[in-house]
Every structure is written in C-alpha cells, then in structure tokens.
Design an enzyme around this catalytic site. Structure first.
Site, PDB file in Angstrom:
ATOM      1  N   SER A 123       0.443  -1.537  -0.287  1.00 27.98           N
ATOM      2  CA  SER A 123      -0.317  -0.493   0.035  1.00 27.98           C
ATOM      3  C   SER A 123       0.424   1.466  -0.109  1.00 27.98           C
ATOM      4  CB  SER A 123      -0.956   0.277   1.110  1.00 27.98           C
ATOM      5  OG  SER A 123      -1.999  -0.879   0.792  1.00 27.98           O
ATOM      6  N   LYS A 149      -8.972  -6.529  10.428  1.00 25.82           N
ATOM      7  CA  LYS A 149     -10.467  -5.891  10.009  1.00 25.82           C
ATOM      8  C   LYS A 149     -11.516  -6.092  10.786  1.00 25.82           C
ATOM      9  CE  LYS A 149      -8.332  -6.684   5.096  1.00 25.82           C
ATOM     10  NZ  LYS A 149      -8.796  -7.374   3.701  1.00 25.82           N
ATOM     11  N   ASP A 156     -12.568  -3.561  -0.758  1.00 27.43           N
ATOM     12  CA  ASP A 156     -12.202  -5.028  -1.381  1.00 27.43           C
ATOM     13  C   ASP A 156     -13.004  -4.764  -2.553  1.00 27.43           C
ATOM     14  OD1 ASP A 156     -10.024  -4.982   0.165  1.00 27.43           O
ATOM     15  OD2 ASP A 156      -9.980  -6.172   2.195  1.00 27.43           O
ATOM     16  N   GLY A 183     -13.011 -17.808   2.807  1.00 27.51           N
ATOM     17  CA  GLY A 183     -12.635 -16.674   4.330  1.00 27.51           C
ATOM     18  C   GLY A 183     -12.446 -15.421   4.206  1.00 27.51           C
ATOM     19  N   ALA A 209     -11.582 -12.547   2.390  1.00 25.06           N
ATOM     20  CA  ALA A 209     -11.906 -12.399   1.092  1.00 25.06           C
ATOM     21  C   ALA A 209     -12.556 -12.648   0.085  1.00 25.06           C
ATOM     22  CB  ALA A 209     -10.554 -12.848   0.117  1.00 25.06           C
ATOM     23  N   GLY A 245      -4.417 -10.517  -9.896  1.00 23.78           N
ATOM     24  CA  GLY A 245      -4.313  -9.791  -8.312  1.00 23.78           C
ATOM     25  C   GLY A 245      -3.486  -8.505  -8.315  1.00 23.78           C
TER      26      GLY A 245
END
Ligand code: ATR
Length: 267
Positions: free
Chosen positions: A16, A66, A102, A126, A128, A233
């Site tokens: 990031s 998160k 996301d 999961g 994601a 990705g």
C-alpha cells in the site's frame, strides 16, 4: 504534513505505501502514506492517539484487524452486517468512518462483464471470499459453486448472502462457469499450488486470481494456456487502493498511469 497509513501485524510486506506514494507523487500532493505496525493489544491505543492527531487522515486496515477495528469506527454503510470486516477508516464530517473497499476493488476490473444470471465458481470461504461473494450477490449472478477445504464454511457464506449454488470440497470437479475466482492464498509464493482442471470452463470464461505474488500464478498460467481471459491480483489490489485514496486524500488517483504503477509493484 497530513498523512495516512496502513496498519497490520505483520505489516512490512504491504504494497500500500508504494501504491499511495506513487499516486501522491504523480498528483504532486503534499501528503504522506506509511506502514505502521500495530498489534492486536495496541489497536485501541492506536485509534485513540490518531483521532487526536489533526494531521492524520485515516488508515487502511489489514490482517489481523479487519474485524476488530469495527469497534473503533462509525459503520455508516452497514458493513458489519454485510461483509463483516473493514479495510479502511477515514475522516468524514468530524467522524471516523469505517468501510470496505475490497468488494468494489474486486468488482472494478470485471464491471464490463454481464454476469447477471451467470454461473460462477469461487475458490475459498475466508475473509476475501466474503467480500467477493458480497460483490457478486449485488450484481445478481446465477448459481455460485464455492470450493473450499472446509465446505461447511462455503455453505454458510452462500446462505449469508442469499446466493443459490453448492458448497463443495476443493478437489470436486469444476462445473462450467462464466467466471472463476481464486479467493484463497493457494498459489501464492511459499504456499501450496492451486491445482484445478480448467477443462470444464467454456472458452469465453474469465479466470480471476486475487493472489498477486507471483502475478502470474499457476492458475493464471493454466487459464492462459486455454486462451481464457484473465484478471490478476494486482488489478484488485490497485482497485481497492484507488477507492481508499479518494476517501483519504480527496483526489482521484491517475489511473491512466496504471502500467507504470504495475511495473513499480513488480520490480
Ligand atoms: P483471507 O482474509 O485472505 O481470505 P482467510 O480468512 O484466512 O484469509 O481465508 C483463507 C482461505 O484460504 C480459506 O478459504 C482457507 O480454507 P479454509 O476455509 O478451509 O481454512 C483457504 N486456505 C488457506 N490455506 C489453505 C490450504 N493450505 N489448503 C486449502 N485451503 C487453504
């Protein structure tokens, strides 16, 4: 100088700062974006200290915070009930608002596809996968097959988003699908590979891997060998960062320079 940051534990691997730093420089903005190591025990203190700092614009939030970070933000979009996790806290009208970029970051590279009513395969169940299934449920996709080591988790996810479909084990044969998404870490450097027989997919299927290290995973190689369209990705990584950048710095990132940014991220 105003600044934003990404927090996590560990955090040194995060891309990031490179992405946001590239956009800040490209736009000539006077701001900073850094990576800050915050442990679970330090999370409450972190938010208390930063809230009092007028130069702090907010933060991206990554593993393992998160879900727990939801306790420190205003959840104006009902993210707790939907995706159940945030990846961004930003200041808005004096409040600290939590959101999740996301899902939209995942969807942006495939927004040109007409997925309404189309069969989909998602590998993984999961965090994601949750954001991805949320995004897919919003565009009215057809039956979704979730393949996961633990199929019960897949079934729970389908039910929580009201999606029709099946939850199967990871080694089940693939059904035909318009879109196949890998939402696990399988295929990432240092992780086991994701070995799938892609032959049941039709010739116009799209294969999307959220793993970005390496960029061309074994899955994407197999898709390319079949001449299928692929999304890698980095597309999702840059997509979720772009939305975060706007909310943090109040400026649109220069997406016409994505090629340069991709080169920087892979150098
Ligand atoms: P993330 O937030 O990145 O999605 P996560 O919530 O830990 O991380 O989910 C990781 C996903 O990868 C899960 O679907 C996990 O399978 P389980 O739900 O059965 O745990 C999957 N995964 C990770 N390592 C795996 C492995 N070695 N074999 C099979 N699946 C794996």
């Amino acid at each position: 100088m105003t600044y934003a940051e990404v927090i996590g534990d560990p955090i040194s691997h995060s891309k990031s700062p490179l992405i946001h730093g590239f956009w800040l420089k490209a736009l000539g903005l006077d701001g900073d974006y850094r990576a800050t190591h915050v442990t679970p025990e330090g999370l409450a203190d972190y938010f208390a200290t930063r809230r009092a700092d007028p130069d702090w614009l907010g933060c991206n939030i990554t593993i393992p915070h998160k879900e727990t970070a939801l306790a420190f933000v205003e959840d104006r979009g009902g993210v707790k009930q939907s995706i159940g996790a945030i990846n961004l806290a930003f200041r808005s009208d004096g409040a600290l608002v939590g959101t999740n970029t996301d899902a939209a970051g995942f969807y942006a590279p495939i927004s040109g596809l007409d997925l309404a009513g189309q069969p989909i395969v998602v590998i993984g169940a999961g965090g994601a996968a949750r954001a991805i299934l949320f995004a897919l449920s919003r565009v009215g996709v057809g039956p979704v097959t979730v393949l996961n080591r633990n199929p019960l988790k897949g079934a729970a996810l389908l039910a929580s988003f009201g999606l029709k479909g099946d939850a199967l084990k990871l080694d089940a044969p693939l059904p035909p699908a318009a879109l196949l998404v890998n939402a696990t870490s399988l295929g990432m450097a240092g992780q086991p590979p994701l070995d799938l027989d892609l032959s049941p997919l039709p010739d116009d299927a799209v294969v999307y891997d959220i793993v970005y290290a390496p960029i061309e995973t074994g899955l994407l190689k197999a898709a390319r060998a079949r001449d299928l369209d692929i999304v890698d990705g980095l597309d999702m990584l840059i997509g979720q960062a772009a939305l975060a950048f706007e909310l943090l710095f109040g400026a649109e990132p220069p997406r016409d320079r994505d090629d340069e940014l991709r080169a920087l991220l892979t150098s």
